[in-house]
Design a protein around this motif. Structure first.
Motif, mmCIF file in Angstrom:
data_model
loop_
_atom_site.group_PDB
_atom_site.id
_atom_site.type_symbol
_atom_site.label_atom_id
_atom_site.label_comp_id
_atom_site.label_asym_id
_atom_site.label_seq_id
_atom_site.Cartn_x
_atom_site.Cartn_y
_atom_site.Cartn_z
ATOM 1 N N ALA A 154 20.535 7.410 44.069
ATOM 2 C CA ALA A 154 19.161 6.913 43.966
ATOM 3 C C ALA A 154 18.253 7.626 44.964
ATOM 4 O O ALA A 154 17.097 7.926 44.674
ATOM 5 C CB ALA A 154 19.137 5.405 44.209
ATOM 6 N N ARG A 155 18.786 7.937 46.155
ATOM 7 C CA ARG A 155 17.971 8.616 47.164
ATOM 8 C C ARG A 155 17.639 10.035 46.733
ATOM 9 O O ARG A 155 16.571 10.555 47.057
ATOM 10 C CB ARG A 155 18.690 8.627 48.518
ATOM 11 N N ASP A 156 18.547 10.671 46.012
ATOM 12 C CA ASP A 156 18.261 12.014 45.504
ATOM 13 C C ASP A 156 17.063 12.016 44.567
ATOM 14 O O ASP A 156 16.337 13.013 44.456
ATOM 15 C CB ASP A 156 19.487 12.585 44.778
ATOM 16 N N VAL A 157 16.861 10.899 43.872
ATOM 17 C CA VAL A 157 15.692 10.767 42.998
ATOM 18 C C VAL A 157 14.469 10.340 43.814
ATOM 19 O O VAL A 157 13.377 10.886 43.665
ATOM 20 C CB VAL A 157 15.971 9.752 41.872
ATOM 21 N N LEU A 158 14.666 9.379 44.718
ATOM 22 C CA LEU A 158 13.548 8.838 45.488
ATOM 23 C C LEU A 158 12.867 9.903 46.346
ATOM 24 O O LEU A 158 11.654 9.861 46.547
ATOM 25 C CB LEU A 158 14.037 7.694 46.378
ATOM 26 N N ALA A 186 11.187 -0.383 56.041
ATOM 27 C CA ALA A 186 12.098 -1.371 56.638
ATOM 28 C C ALA A 186 13.538 -0.873 56.621
ATOM 29 O O ALA A 186 14.271 -1.002 57.606
ATOM 30 C CB ALA A 186 11.975 -2.694 55.897
ATOM 31 N N ARG A 187 13.943 -0.285 55.513
ATOM 32 C CA ARG A 187 15.314 0.241 55.426
ATOM 33 C C ARG A 187 15.500 1.434 56.349
ATOM 34 O O ARG A 187 16.550 1.586 56.986
ATOM 35 C CB ARG A 187 15.625 0.632 53.986
ATOM 36 N N LEU A 188 14.487 2.268 56.448
ATOM 37 C CA LEU A 188 14.565 3.424 57.334
ATOM 38 C C LEU A 188 14.695 2.973 58.781
ATOM 39 O O LEU A 188 15.454 3.564 59.564
ATOM 40 C CB LEU A 188 13.312 4.295 57.155
ATOM 41 N N ASP A 189 13.985 1.914 59.132
ATOM 42 C CA ASP A 189 14.091 1.369 60.490
ATOM 43 C C ASP A 189 15.512 0.894 60.774
ATOM 44 O O ASP A 189 16.048 1.098 61.872
ATOM 45 C CB ASP A 189 13.088 0.228 60.654
ATOM 46 N N GLY A 245 16.824 11.466 56.063
ATOM 47 C CA GLY A 245 15.803 12.307 55.452
ATOM 48 C C GLY A 245 15.487 11.900 54.029
ATOM 49 O O GLY A 245 14.368 12.082 53.552
ATOM 50 N N GLN A 246 16.466 11.326 53.341
ATOM 51 C CA GLN A 246 16.249 10.922 51.954
ATOM 52 C C GLN A 246 15.321 9.719 51.842
ATOM 53 O O GLN A 246 14.832 9.412 50.757
ATOM 54 C CB GLN A 246 17.585 10.631 51.280
ATOM 55 N N LEU A 247 15.070 9.033 52.955
ATOM 56 C CA LEU A 247 14.057 7.984 52.975
ATOM 57 C C LEU A 247 12.830 8.413 53.765
ATOM 58 O O LEU A 247 11.721 7.962 53.488
ATOM 59 C CB LEU A 247 14.635 6.696 53.572
ATOM 60 N N ALA A 248 13.028 9.285 54.760
ATOM 61 C CA ALA A 248 11.889 9.728 55.572
ATOM 62 C C ALA A 248 10.913 10.567 54.758
ATOM 63 O O ALA A 248 9.697 10.399 54.878
ATOM 64 C CB ALA A 248 12.383 10.519 56.780
ATOM 65 N N PHE A 249 11.420 11.460 53.928
ATOM 66 C CA PHE A 249 10.517 12.344 53.188
ATOM 67 C C PHE A 249 9.731 11.608 52.100
ATOM 68 O O PHE A 249 8.550 11.913 51.899
ATOM 69 C CB PHE A 249 11.283 13.535 52.624
ATOM 70 N N PRO A 250 10.302 10.648 51.369
ATOM 71 C CA PRO A 250 9.455 9.873 50.454
ATOM 72 C C PRO A 250 8.342 9.131 51.177
ATOM 73 O O PRO A 250 7.224 9.028 50.673
ATOM 74 C CB PRO A 250 10.447 8.893 49.811
ATOM 75 N N LEU A 251 8.642 8.622 52.379
ATOM 76 C CA LEU A 251 7.613 7.918 53.151
ATOM 77 C C LEU A 251 6.557 8.895 53.650
ATOM 78 O O LEU A 251 5.356 8.610 53.607
ATOM 79 C CB LEU A 251 8.282 7.194 54.331
#
Length: 365
Positions: A29-33, A49-52, A64-70
């Motif tokens: 899912a992160r590869d898509v997000l 919240a999840r990144l935190d 990075g898979q959550l940082a870059f979408p943000l």
């Protein structure tokens, strides 16, 4: 998500929850997000919240898979993760990260970029950082010391582009750019310090020199030499930027509109229109490069032709049906490159939408 251009409105929510959860396949899912772009905006709080939570684990290598979408929605809550990634030397590893990072406020990201560039002007990841600075244009001026240092290394071409985008505030680099443009000096690499032969970035350096000084004569003299020696296709994008100031070269540009290569024809048509303001011979050339069955392959100049047609506006009205057909596709363009397929298709969609807006509504009948 990878296949359909217009998935169900709930689909992104499902992807976000999977990417932020603990399911065994959350990484898929992160590869898509990571390609979500502006589509991630409604879910920024959940992602942050999840990144935190993940930042509390010093060994989590997937932040990075959550940082870059943000970052891609300009959310400053991505900054702690970006700092950690930079320490791990992962932040600038791939140039595909640059579009997301360029959305971040320059004031927030500039200190990190400057620190990263200042470590080593020849570092392999500098290309991504320089791409971000180029996208910011004049807002990147505080990074001039680091960019000018990169001008002396293997990323001199990218650094020259940044200096040109910054414009007059980068006037301190004018002398060095002039040396590179004229061939009296050249930067090392990227193939080693051997000074023999001409540097491939002389045309970029000439353009950047014009942008920072306002003096167009050195660049136009260099481009004229290319046109005279049969290398005109290399300078067409620069001549387009000069516009009417390049009027003395209209004959050579017009001849290049009959080039055997599609990229050269598209560049020549655009340059012709920018220099002369005459769309009549340019529109058919550009329209011929827009295949209604184009599947997204990067070997074809279709997006560039579409962009130029949109810039021409109403005189390019004949392009409206084929642009609409490409925009109304149900499936995404691409060749199965899952890591960038959504990003690539979204970019094409924006280009088509902007071009159609530039052309204006179709005339009745």
């Amino acid at each position: 998500m990878l296949r359909l251009r217009r998935p169900s409105p709930a689909a992104w929510g499902t992807i976000v929850e999977a990417a932020c959860g603990d399911a065994e396949d959350y990484w898929r899912a992160r590869d898509v997000l990571v390609q979500a772009g502006r589509a991630a905006a409604p879910y920024a709080d959940r992602i942050a919240a999840r990144l935190d939570d993940l930042l509390r684990d010093p060994h989590d290598y997937l932040i990075g898979q959550l940082a870059f979408p943000l970052a891609g929605v300009g959310d400053v809550r991505a900054m702690p993760a970006l700092h950690r990634l930079a320490v791990r030397e992962r932040l600038w590893r791939e140039r595909s990260n640059a579009p997301a990072l360029a959305v971040m406020p320059a004031a927030e990201l500039l200190p990190l970029l400057r620190r990263d560039l200042g470590v080593d002007a020849a570092a392999g990841g500098n290309a991504c950082a320089l791409d971000v600075l180029a996208a910011w244009g004049p807002a990147a001026a505080p990074a001039l010391p680091e960019v000018m240092a990169c001008l002396e290394g293997p990323y001199a071409y990218d650094a020259a582009r940044v200096l040109g985008r910054i414009g007059p505030p980068a006037a301190a680099a004018a002398g060095r750019l002039a040396e590179f443009a004229t061939g009296s000096s050249r930067p090392p690499g990227p193939y080693g310090p051997d000074p023999r032969g001409s540097w491939y970035g002389v045309r970029m350096a000439a353009w950047a020199h014009w942008r920072v000084t306002g003096d167009d004569s050195p660049a136009l003299r260099i481009y004229a030499a290319d046109l005279d020696s049969g290398l005109g296709s290399r300078v067409l994008p620069y001549l387009a930027d000069f516009g009417p100031a390049a009027a003395r070269h209209t004959g050579a540009v017009r001849a290049l509109m009959d080039s055997p290569g599609a990229w050269a024809r598209v560049a020549a048509a655009h340059a012709w229109w920018r220099i002369t303001g005459d769309p009549e011979p340019a529109v058919p050339v550009l329209l011929a490069a827009v295949d209604p069955e184009w599947d997204g392959h990067i070997a074809y100049p279709t997006p560039r032709a579409v962009r130029h047609l949109g810039e021409i506006g109403a005189p390019a009205a004949a392009a409206e049906p084929v642009l609409t057909r490409l925009l109304e596709r149900e499936t995404r363009l691409g060749h199965g490159w899952e890591r960038i397929r959504i990003l690539a298709d979204d970019a094409v969609t924006r280009t088509l939408t902007e071009a159609l807006a530039g052309i204006g509504p179709r005339s009745p009948g």
